[in-house]
Design an enzyme around this catalytic site. Structure first.
Site, short mmCIF file in Angstrom:
data_model
loop_
_atom_site.label_atom_id
_atom_site.label_comp_id
_atom_site.label_asym_id
_atom_site.label_seq_id
_atom_site.Cartn_x
_atom_site.Cartn_y
_atom_site.Cartn_z
N ARG A 72 -16.22 -32.55 -39.55
CA ARG A 72 -15.01 -31.84 -39.13
C ARG A 72 -15.29 -31.23 -37.78
NH1 ARG A 72 -14.60 -26.59 -43.21
NH2 ARG A 72 -16.69 -25.83 -42.86
N CYS A 97 -12.42 -32.62 -28.93
CA CYS A 97 -12.79 -31.94 -27.69
C CYS A 97 -11.59 -31.10 -27.25
CB CYS A 97 -13.15 -32.98 -26.64
SG CYS A 97 -13.16 -32.30 -24.98
N ASN A 135 -9.64 -23.77 -37.11
CA ASN A 135 -10.48 -23.13 -38.13
C ASN A 135 -11.86 -22.85 -37.56
OD1 ASN A 135 -10.64 -22.50 -41.15
ND2 ASN A 135 -12.51 -23.66 -40.79
N GLU A 136 -12.29 -21.62 -37.71
CA GLU A 136 -13.63 -21.19 -37.29
C GLU A 136 -14.04 -21.81 -35.95
OE1 GLU A 136 -16.45 -21.59 -40.49
OE2 GLU A 136 -15.78 -19.69 -41.33
N CYS A 171 -19.04 -28.52 -25.87
CA CYS A 171 -18.87 -29.97 -25.74
C CYS A 171 -19.38 -30.34 -24.35
CB CYS A 171 -17.40 -30.34 -25.89
SG CYS A 171 -17.06 -32.04 -25.38
N CYS A 212 -19.03 -33.33 -22.79
CA CYS A 212 -18.44 -34.57 -22.28
C CYS A 212 -18.13 -34.40 -20.79
CB CYS A 212 -17.17 -34.92 -23.07
SG CYS A 212 -15.74 -33.92 -22.64
N CYS A 218 -15.30 -31.85 -20.01
CA CYS A 218 -15.69 -30.44 -20.14
C CYS A 218 -16.65 -30.05 -19.02
CB CYS A 218 -16.30 -30.18 -21.52
SG CYS A 218 -15.07 -30.30 -22.83
N GLU A 277 -11.29 -15.75 -45.48
CA GLU A 277 -12.06 -16.45 -46.51
C GLU A 277 -13.04 -15.44 -47.08
OE1 GLU A 277 -13.90 -20.04 -45.06
OE2 GLU A 277 -12.09 -20.66 -44.02
N TRP A 310 -23.90 -26.66 -47.52
CA TRP A 310 -24.54 -26.66 -46.21
C TRP A 310 -26.01 -26.34 -46.36
CZ3 TRP A 310 -20.95 -29.07 -43.97
CH2 TRP A 310 -19.61 -28.75 -44.21
#
Ligand code: GAL
Length: 651
Positions: free
Chosen positions: A103, A107, A141-142, A148, A150, A153, A300, A309
């Site tokens: 997930r 970018c 989300n978070e 990044c 690339c 960026c 959450e 994790w």
């Protein structure tokens, strides 16, 4: 006070929806967050949209009076998108695209991603603009600061530098690029910090700026989404859910354009052996409240055994699920949303347990959650109350980055330093604000400013003015070390604060994991470590409160107190055991005239929320054992993780 759940209707057959919603209503769930990962279910193919299922489930909640927070599903672009735009996948430090299927595979700067994400948000927000059940939007989300690497960026990073410095000569000068022949002669030579070697091997000025860019760039992405939501749903509240991640953004700037702060709260389920650790969740909650200096939402909240994790952790002890939710209320949350209603049966997160287990039989944890909902319903009179505090601890994103870039010594890290003070203050049953260093200080009697490492001259000015006017300030080692570029200031430490604290550092000893003895003038002794500033008192009114009592610098000053204007500035040159701070802060609280509670046992937290007509005192036992103590002449006994709320009317 609202209790909610995170719900993933796309994970369950429709046959679950009505029974789930009925059970939520019966249990007392007031709000549900949905859709933050559901892009492929909302648009299974390019140009094909399937919002009907979301309409249906929102309708089911509407009928039951349950409100909805919708997540923009931009965290997970669908496979069709990734196939068509493979270069929209973020690139890691190893110069390779990150894997798809975990997930966060997008970018923030890819034009096609932004076009498709924008289109999705546009459609969603228009579709639900009039839907009163949808009360808030969560962006992505978070989110983490943009690491990044690339080409796009990289270009943005260069543009950010151009905007900030104008020309390469200035960058070379402010970064000190003459060291190791690092001078740039063209913009194309400036890259993000590729490679997995330690950050400390790179130029700290460059690294700090890169972190600032990464944070600013993420915030641009937040603002891009917020703008669309705001345009189509002007009444809805907008947030994004943050946590203490590896690449932290500047929280203050992140939320500047949003309506409320959301935080993902997963206290450890294993009861820590170190007493100080018990206060860490409280610390995080207070830090979150301090971002906008208003109530916040836990988006959450711990509901079961963590896992996935990492190998699975301990199951939550009885009372924890309910206790940690109520603890969030005690520290200023107005809503706590539990992650998650059901435990996933597929996908990588199947062992991150929710309220209902794989067995599909609501068990012990669910019963506890039911009871929590009942208790929360009884807290209506507390909604809208505030946490008022006479004490604030300062936090700075720059310091956080700079310490991560160059860890100063073994065992020393920025949040750890802040927590030492926080934990000691908690022992006195105080409300504690944790605020950004840029914030206004009026209204506080005591400011604790640990490790003011990267110097912002405006903040220095403000601290001088605060003390001059009668405030009390506590400063520590590693203050005034760096200028705003993250280069060292060529003056005796604590450089800009020298006059304020009335002392200077002759030499320092980064003792790391070794220990030294510190002896106070009153004869009390403490163990210290990590860092020893050997201080020279300089001011006419500088008092030495404690000296080193070991090492070759035995007898040199370690902690000082100085009068400045009508106020007082303390300087703590070393890092003591917790009792040292408890001892010192008691004297400081007395001198500031801040009322405090004495004799609280370890792990008992007391905070107060105040409203127009009511004050509510929250007594929380954050331990796995019963705690007994005397408060206002009464004997109090709290079960493990029990929260007791005492109200008194304000006449
Ligand atoms: C959060 C995340 C959730 C879920 C949870 C448990 O970090 O936002 O989607 O992954 O952790 O791991």
């Amino acid at each position: 006070m609202i209790i909610g759940v995170d719900y993933y209707p796309e994970h369950w057959g429709k046959e679950f929806w009505i029974p789930d919603a009925d059970l939520m209503r019966k249990t007392g769930v007031g709000i549900v967050r949905m859709a933050e990962f559901a892009w492929s279910r909302l648009s299974p193919k390019e140009g094909v949209y399937t919002f009907e299922w979301l309409d249906e489930i929102i309708g089911i909640f509407r009928e039951r009076g349950i409100k909805v927070i919708l997540g923009t599903p931009t965290n997970c672009p669908p496979r069709w998108f990734c196939e068509k735009y493979p270069d929209a996948i973020p690139v890691g430090r190893d110069a390779r695209p990150n894997p798809i299927g975990i997930r966060g595979h997008r970018c923030y700067n890819h034009p096609d991603f932004l076009r498709h994400a924008g289109d999705m948000i546009e459609r969603m927000t228009k579709r639900y603009a009039k839907e009163k059940t949808v009360v808030a939007w969560q962006i992505d989300n978070e989110l983490e600061a943009n690491f990044c690497f690339c080409k796009r960026c990289t270009e943005k990073y260069r543009a950010w530098l151009k905007e900030k410095y104008g020309d390469l000569e200035s960058i070379n000068k402010f970064y000190g690029n003459e060291v190791w022949s690092g001078e740039y002669s063209s913009w194309e030579q400036i890259d993000p910090p590729f490679g997995t070697y330690p950050a400390a091997w790179l130029n700290p000025a460059y690294m700090l700026d890169f972190n600032r860019f990464a944070s600013d760039d993420m915030i641009q992405y937040v603002d891009f989404q917020a703008k669309i939501i705001r345009r189509n749903c002007p009444e809805a509240k907008i947030t994004t859910n943050v946590w203490f991640c590896e690449n932290m953004p500047d929280f203050y700037k992140t939320f500047a354009g949003l309506d409320f702060v959301s935080f993902d709260n997963y206290p450890p389920t294993k009861i820590p052996e170190d007493a100080g650790q018990f206060y860490s969740h409280a610390f995080h909650l207070d830090l979150m409240r301090g971002i906008k200096r208003q109530g916040f939402c836990v988006m959450e909240e711990l509901s079961g055994e963590p896992g996935c994790w990492s190998p699975m952790g301990r199951m939550p002890y009885p009372g924890m699920i309910s206790g940690y939710s109520l603890q969030a209320f005690a520290h200023g949350a107005d809503a706590v949303v539990h992650f998650r209603w059901r435990t996933a049966v597929s996908g990588a997160e199947m062992y991150w347990h929710g309220l209902i287990d794989h067995s599909n039989v609501p068990g012990r944890r669910f019963k506890e959650f039911e009871e929590l909902c009942r208790v929360a319903r009884g807290l209506k009179d507390i909604a809208g109350t505030q946490i008022l505090s006479e004490v604030a601890i300062l936090y700075s994103a720059d310091n956080e980055y700079a310490f991560k870039i160059q860890p100063q010594t073994n065992g020393m890290y920025y949040l750890g330093q802040i927590r030492l003070f926080y934990e000691a203050l908690m022992k006195y049953g105080l409300n504690i604000d944790i605020i950004g260093e840029q914030e206004e200080l009026s209204g506080y009697k005591l400011i604790v400013a640990p490790e003011m490492y990267v110097t912002d001259p405006e903040v220095v000015k403000k601290l001088y003015a605060f003390v001059k006017k009668g405030g009390t300030l506590v400063l520590t080692n590693r203050s005034g070390v760096k200028n705003k570029y993250n280069n060292c200031i060529m003056e005796p430490l604590p450089a800009p604060y020298r006059e304020l604290v009335g002392c200077c550092v002759l030499e320092y000893d980064p003792v790391g994991y070794d220990h030294v003895a510190v002896r106070f003038a009153d004869g009390s002794n403490y163990r210290a470590g990590q860092w020893c500033d050997i201080l020279k008192p300089e001011g006419e009114e500088t008092k030495v409160l404690a000296c080193y009592n070991s090492e070759f610098y035995k007898g040199s000053a370690a902690i000082t107190e100085n009068k400045y204007g009508s106020g007082t500035a303390y300087y703590i040159g070393t890092v003591g055991e917790q009792e040292m701070y408890v001892h010192l802060l008691e004297k400081i609280l007395q001198e500031c005239g801040i009322a405090y509670i004495e004799g609280l046992p370890d792990h008992v937290e007391i905070t107060t929320r105040t409203g127009k007509d009511i004050t509510a005192r929250f007594l929380f036992n954050n331990a796995g054992e019963v705690r007994q103590f005397i408060l206002d002449g009464k004997e109090i006994s709290l079960q493990p993780f029990e929260m007791r709320i005492e109200r008194s009317d304000i006449k």
